[in-house]
Design a protein around this motif. Structure first.
Motif, PDB file in Angstrom:
ATOM      1  N   GLU A   1      -4.688  -8.719   6.563  1.00 36.56           N
ATOM      2  CA  GLU A   1      -3.618  -9.386   7.544  1.00 36.56           C
ATOM      3  C   GLU A   1      -3.398 -10.620   7.100  1.00 36.56           C
ATOM      4  O   GLU A   1      -4.605 -11.486   7.109  1.00 36.56           O
ATOM      5  CB  GLU A   1      -4.214  -9.149   8.855  1.00 36.56           C
TER       6      GLU A   1
ATOM      7  N   ILE B   1      -5.528   1.817   3.290  1.00 36.27           N
ATOM      8  CA  ILE B   1      -6.066   1.166   4.238  1.00 36.27           C
ATOM      9  C   ILE B   1      -5.080   0.260   4.963  1.00 36.27           C
ATOM     10  O   ILE B   1      -4.689   0.002   6.204  1.00 36.27           O
ATOM     11  CB  ILE B   1      -7.444   0.473   4.140  1.00 36.27           C
ATOM     12  N   ALA B   2      -4.391  -0.876   3.946  1.00 40.80           N
ATOM     13  CA  ALA B   2      -3.503  -1.524   4.399  1.00 40.80           C
ATOM     14  C   ALA B   2      -2.550  -1.992   3.371  1.00 40.80           C
ATOM     15  O   ALA B   2      -3.105  -1.703   2.080  1.00 40.80           O
ATOM     16  CB  ALA B   2      -4.375  -3.080   4.894  1.00 40.80           C
TER      17      ALA B   2
ATOM     18  N   ASN C   1      -7.430 -11.927   5.950  1.00 43.84           N
ATOM     19  CA  ASN C   1      -8.906 -11.545   6.349  1.00 43.84           C
ATOM     20  C   ASN C   1      -8.902 -10.053   5.592  1.00 43.84           C
ATOM     21  O   ASN C   1      -8.499  -9.769   4.686  1.00 43.84           O
ATOM     22  CB  ASN C   1      -9.003 -11.323   7.920  1.00 43.84           C
ATOM     23  N   ARG C   2     -10.138  -9.358   6.131  1.00 42.34           N
ATOM     24  CA  ARG C   2     -10.738  -8.181   5.473  1.00 42.34           C
ATOM     25  C   ARG C   2      -9.689  -7.084   5.551  1.00 42.34           C
ATOM     26  O   ARG C   2      -9.822  -6.013   4.548  1.00 42.34           O
ATOM     27  CB  ARG C   2     -12.105  -7.946   6.188  1.00 42.34           C
ATOM     28  N   LYS C   3      -8.749  -6.909   6.654  1.00 41.19           N
ATOM     29  CA  LYS C   3      -7.990  -5.874   6.862  1.00 41.19           C
ATOM     30  C   LYS C   3      -6.762  -6.204   6.043  1.00 41.19           C
ATOM     31  O   LYS C   3      -5.981  -5.425   6.411  1.00 41.19           O
ATOM     32  CB  LYS C   3      -7.784  -5.729   8.394  1.00 41.19           C
TER      33      LYS C   3
END
Length: 1207
Positions: free
Chosen positions: A520, A484-485, A516-518
């Protein structure tokens, strides 16, 4: 073994931990004593007074003292606060092996190769006892930790236990016990006295010399290590001592051996390059720690902490035997943790701590981490060992709460590094091959998932995992099997999610990264001390601990200290002002913290001004840090509430435009500089009444005259002319007459100044023939000459100039509502005449003749207005007729009211931007210089002049074929979104850097220095497009700094004479320092070749061989490498240095950019806030020798070339 800290130095022969501070002393074979802070990993001090190796070293447990003994037969007692030796004890006739303070009495025991043991009184500085009996070198002598005993080890193959109770009775004042015994038996008298020290036991059993012996801290046991490679355990009582057992395993001489302070373990080290841990009850070796090339010589333990230190041939190492971090997991208000083989549960609300179940099969390996599944009430417990094959996990189903009996629960064990839950009935296992397996509750593998390379996994929500490798963290979807990231984080150790899983904190050894959740990155905080644990507060603040602090960090990167710690703790939960944690003894604790500071900052960030105001009025939030924070964030009006110092109040009031408060502070300070600053600020706001007062206080007569001119106050302008006449300033008097249009006065002034020709010409030109005299030359008047007279003012400005209506801020209104009565006194009545402060003029008029003053006044009979201050006298003011005024009721439609002018694009940019380059492009050089001063400490702006002008011109260039377009200044014509067009890019600077590289390679050092210094200035005047560009810009500054330091030093070296030996030594030192500048490999090779040749010619072969090895490591050309190998071979045959230079390659140092002398780690230094160059403390306040624009040691906020840096 967990290594905590390691040093590189000469052979370490003695070690001693400080009982309270994180310090350790290391005595070296080269005669140096080093004091290290093992928590900060820095050397604090070096003590170098012994001549030869120092073998004995010991801290005092209470006083700021330590004792050392060396091969120079001297025992030295040092005061580490004074940083010097306070006295020396002489008496031994050979090398001194060990020195030790007594835990209670003012005694020092020393063991020597002269076959004696001496006990000294360090207060009287005398030897109080000499213990003889050994017939060979005495290798060590150690006091018993609680009894009047002493143990010694000797190369005569014996260990002796000495009774020193007689010495205590003789030298120490009798305690209550001794007096009581004497009263019970008054008839008993010791006729011959008692010997000071007698041999109580002689332990024989070693086949060769004994190197070390020591007591058990609590039991009647002694352990010894000898050259027969054996470790013997002895037991003793009052009458005898005997051998208990022997530990065999070392295959060379045993150097040192000791008891573990808190466990049934023995630790030993040897010349076989190993440290061994032994089970004291079973007498078997549990673990062996080996090194490749270094023999071990000494071993010591911390008196209170789980720390050990070992000295070897190349330095020392501080280590732990096991991990002290407790395994725990938090779910809701419950804390599950492992203690003493039990899984326990703590309820945060009731503080009830109960055991849940007993864990099975945990022997040597403690629990590493655990993961809880609330849906199935199951827990995964992971254990790790030094061998990867010994890593396992256990799956437990927690019994129901109504079961009262605590018993062992069936577990399902499998091998694996880490196991975490990913779903209600699934968990992920990272096996020994670093492959990810998904298993069910029966511990059966359901599927294998192919993942990016990783060595650790963390929970990241249902069906999600965080995968860690050495350089980054990956957010991985287990269901979809995709990444995802990714985020670059160096060696993430722990992951802490917020309660709503919206934010995550990634904890590394020295970094805290908030995302954050992503995934970042929101911010990243560097800590010089190791980060231990953390938890999220209910308000979204992350609270974390280091080894000695509890700290906080907000999501925008603001951080601070909450409180200090004596010992490390591990945070489990933060609720309000209560912090729940576990200590290293696995005990739950609750600490009280003060959340005011971070709640205050959080309220400011969230614009919750009501809470800010409440905190301001009801808390004790004070300190320079808060004031600086509010200034930095643009809230000077809030900072005013915390300040009592008038100077600080003045600066903050000017910053927020509060002229009234600034005026009150200026009156209290009464400083000329403050009045000048207040005048400038008041003039910007149009408050000319305050400006007038300021000019009067500073006696700025020229400025005051001009102020009266532009406000139309001709009467006061006339009085300024009279004052100039009294002060005998002809130029100011003539200037005033010129502004007033008073021709007669001008002629008189010229006549009084003996300028008769000019006076006659002025009188004749303006039609005053009566004032023409015969003394001077009379010239013909130019035909058509006109009388130039300043136009009369239309209206005299009595009140301040009108300003735009600006609503007061939230805090200003709150302040006014609280102190309305007090603040109303600061407002100036517009109907009140400005009063001149008589003290402002008194100094100038003290020496003026009153008669002269009276003659200079138009009415000497005494005008009341002349004594009562300034008077406008507008009774005879001529106002021009502007036509009839419209009366109420008449038609006013023909009157046009022009709207006020808005903020220009340039002013909007200056107001909203904190990038210096944008202020330069907008033409505001003053604000650009202020920004550079605040951000980088720049004080010399002469080198910036050309850059400023060139950039300003380029921003307003209009091509002839684009005349219909606006100037090339903004990408967007919207005032609120103005963004300057910067011509210079970071890529351009990098290309120019390569040109500098070519100049350096070609030997054009002077030109390279000039271009790199220009590069340093240009870096501050670019706009970065991303955070990566900011990092590259900082790296560019570092590269330029290293090159300028090195090239300047090399240029100076070449200019120095080299005739005398001292001059040649200095030449070699500078060449050696040049090799430590971080240059490109091609240039590093050139510096090493220079240093190698110079040191070889100086016959410093040992240092030259080091340069040769470094040169070969860089892979030079074949012919260069061949020459270096020949020199290395020649140096190795005679590894000595003929000259002793001030150059220590093993001790890390930075280079003073002025004196080009080394500043070793731990020594005080000052930094340039711009380029980061290091300097000796005595250079603080001077101009940096590298960038030549910044002030050394000045506080600055840092380089800002990216818009997001200022948000």
């Amino acid at each position: 073994m967990l290594t905590k800290f390691e040093t590189k130095s000469a052979r370490v022969k003695g070690l001693s931990f400080h009982p309270k501070r994180p310090w350790i002393l290391a005595s070296l074979h080269n005669g140096v004593i080093q004091l290290w802070d093992y928590r900060m990993c820095t050397m604090l001090e070096k003590f170098d007074e012994h001549d030869g190796p120092v073998r004995g070293i010991c801290f005092h447990n209470q006083q700021p003292l330590f004792v050392s003994g060396g091969d120079d037969y001297k025992i030295k007692v040092w005061n580490y606060k004074l940083k010097r030796c306070i006295f020396t004890l002489l008496g031994h006739l050979d090398y001194i092996r060990t020195t030790m303070f007594h835990h209670e009495y003012p005694w020092i025991v020393s063991a020597s190769d002269d076959q004696t043991i001496r006990i000294w009184n360090w207060q009287s500085r005398t030897c109080i006892c000499v213990l003889t009996g050994h017939c060979h070198y005495v290798m060590c002598a150690i006091f018993h930790p609680s009894e009047d005993l002493l143990v010694s080890a000797s190369l005569d193959q014996t260990v002796r236990v000495w009774d020193i109770s007689g010495l205590r009775k003789k030298n120490v004042a009798p305690g209550p016990g001794v007096l009581e015994d004497h009263m019970k038996n008054p008839g008993t008298t010791d006729l011959f006295g008692q010997a000071d020290a007698v041999v109580k036991h002689i332990l024989e059993g070693h086949d060769r010399g004994v190197n070390w012996a020591c007591f058990h801290p609590t039991l009647p046991l002694i352990v010894s290590g000898a050259d027969d490679r054996q470790i013997k355990l002895w037991r003793m009582n009052d009458s005898k001592a005997w051998e208990v057992d022997t530990c065999r395993g070392h295959y060379n001489n045993v150097s040192c051996v000791l008891f573990h302070p808190r466990q049934e373990l023995l630790l030993s080290n040897s010349e076989d390059k190993s440290i061994r841990i032994w089970d004291m009850s079973k007498r078997i070796c549990l673990d062996t720690i080996r090194r490749d090339h270094e023999r071990f010589w000494v071993l010591t333990s911390h008196p209170t902490l789980n720390l050990f230190a070992a000295g070897h041939d190349a330095g020392m190492v501080i280590f732990k035997l096991e991990r002290e971090r407790p395994a725990y997991t938090v779910y809701g208000n419950l804390l599950y943790y492992v203690k003493d083989r039990f899984l326990r549960k703590l309820d945060f609300t009731t503080s009830k701590d109960t055991p849940v179940m007993q864990l099975r099969g945990f022997g040597k390996s403690p629990v590493y981490n655990m993961s809880f599944n609330p849906a199935e009430n199951a827990v995964l417990v992971c254990t790790r060992s030094s061998n990867v094959d010994g890593n396992n996990y256990d799956l437990y189903l927690i019994p129901k709460e109504h079961e009262s009996e605590i018993t062992e629960v069936e577990n399902k064990r499998s091998s694996g590094n880490t196991a975490v839950w990913v779903a209600r009935n699934r968990f992920a296992v990272l096996d020994r091959n670093m492959q990810l397996n998904i298993k069910n509750l029966k511990n059966e593998t359901t599927k294998k998932v192919q993942t990016p390379q990783c060595d650790e996994i963390f929970y990241a929500g249902t069906g999600m995992l965080l995968l860690r490798d050495m350089e980054q963290v990956t957010l991985f979807d287990v269901q979809q099997r995709r990444t995802i990231a990714q985020l670059k984080v160096m060696r993430c150790r722990y992951v802490v999610w917020s309660a709503d899983m919206a934010y995550v904190a990634l904890l590394s050894k020295h970094y805290v990264t908030i995302c954050n959740r992503k995934l970042e990155q929101l911010c990243s905080i560097y800590e010089s001390i190791k980060v231990k644990s953390g938890a999220w507060d209910d308000s979204g603040v992350f609270i974390y601990t280091t080894s000695n602090h509890i700290k906080y960090v907000l999501k925008n990167g603001d951080n601070g200290i909450i409180r200090t710690l004596e010992l490390p703790i591990y945070i489990t939960r933060v609720k309000g002002n209560h912090l729940f944690c576990l200590d290293r003894e696995y005990k739950p604790r609750m600490l009280t913290i003060d959340p005011t500071e971070f709640k205050f900052k959080l309220a400011l960030i969230n614009h919750n001004y009501e809470e800010v105001l409440y905190i301001v009025r009801n808390s004790r939030l004070v300190g320079q840090a808060i004031i600086s924070y509010l200034q930095k964030k643009g809230y000077p009006e809030v900072a005013l509430h915390f300040v009592t110092d008038d100077k600080t109040i003045f600066g903050l009031a000017l910053e927020c435009g509060n002229i009234e408060v600034a005026l009150e502070a200026a009156k209290s300070l009464n400083d000329k500089t403050c009045w000048e600053k207040l005048a400038d600020a008041a003039l910007m706001q149009g408050n000319h009444q305050v400006v007038e007062m300021c000019y009067q206080r500073t006696k700025s007569f020229d400025k005051l005259s001009f102020l009266y001119l532009i406000t139309g106050n001709l009467e006061k302008l006339k009085k300024m002319t009279k004052i100039a006449e009294i002060r005998k300033e002809r130029s100011a008097q003539y200037h005033g007459a010129l502004l007033l249009g008073d021709v007669v006065e001008r002629v008189k002034i010229l006549q009084d100044s003996n300028l008769t020709s000019l006076a006659n010409l002025t009188a004749k030109t303006h039609g005053l023939p009566d004032m023409v005299t015969e003394e001077g030359e009379v010239r013909e008047v130019t035909p058509g000459a006109k009388f130039l007279r300043p136009p009369p003012p239309v209206q005299q400005a009595e009140s301040n100039w009108p300003l735009l209506t600006v609503s007061r801020g939230f805090f200003e209104n709150a302040s006014l509502s609280k102190t309305s009565a007090h603040m109303s006194n600061l407002d100036i009545d517009p109907n009140m005449e400005p009063v001149v402060d008589e003290g402002g003029w008194a100094d100038e008029e003290d020496d003026v003749d009153p008669d002269v003053v009276s003659k200079s006044k138009p009415d000497a009979s005494g005008d009341a207005d002349m004594d009562g201050g300034w008077d406008v006298e507008d009774a005879d003011l001529e106002i021009p007729d502007l036509g009839p005024t419209k009366i109420n009721g008449e038609d006013t439609t023909t009157y046009i009211h022009l709207p006020s002018q808005g903020i220009s694009q340039y002013m909007s940019l200056i107001k909203n931007s904190e990038l210096a380059v944008e202020h330069v492009l907008a033409g505001s050089f003053d604000s650009a210089t202020m920004l550079l001063n605040a951000q980088l400490g720049v004080v010399n702006f002469i080198p910036y002049r050309t850059l400023f002008l060139d950039m300003y011109r380029s921003s307003r260039t209009i091509c002839s074929w684009q005349q219909i377009l606006p100037p090339q200044f903004c990408n967007n014509l919207d005032t609120n979104k103005a963004a300057p067009f910067v011509h210079t890019k970071l890529t351009d600077l990098i290309q120019r850097l390569h040109v500098c590289y070519q100049l350096t390679t070609g030997g054009k050092f002077t030109e390279a220095i000039e271009k790199m210094q220009l590069l340093l200035l240009q870096v501050t005047l670019i706009v970065a497009e991303s955070k990566n560009a900011v990092v590259e810009a900082q790296q560019l500054i570092k590269i330029c700094r290293e090159y300028v330091i090195g090239l300047k030093m090399e240029t100076q070296r070449k200019s120095l004479p080299k005739n005398l030996p001292e001059e040649q030594e200095r030449q070699c030192e500078m060449a050696a320092y040049f090799t430590h500048c971080q240059l490109q490999p091609i240039h590093q090779i050139l510096t090493l070749r220079t240093a190698l040749n110079m040191f070889f010619k100086l016959k410093n072969y040992r240092t030259a061989s080091s340069f040769a090895k470094r040169l070969l490591d860089l892979g030079p050309r074949q012919e260069v490498a061949q020459q270096a190998r020949k020199i290395l071979q020649a140096c190795d045959s005679n590894p000595t240095d003929e000259f002793k230079l001030r150059y220590d390659e093993h001790n890390p140092f930075s280079l003073c950019a002025y004196s080009f002398q080394p500043i070793y780690r731990g020594k005080p230094d000052e930094k340039c806030p711009f380029c980061g160059a290091s300097y000796m403390p005595n250079f603080k306040g001077r101009l940096c020798n590298i960038c030549e624009v910044a002030e050394i040691g000045k506080k600055a906020s840092g380089l800002k070339i990216f818009h997001h840096q200022t948000r």
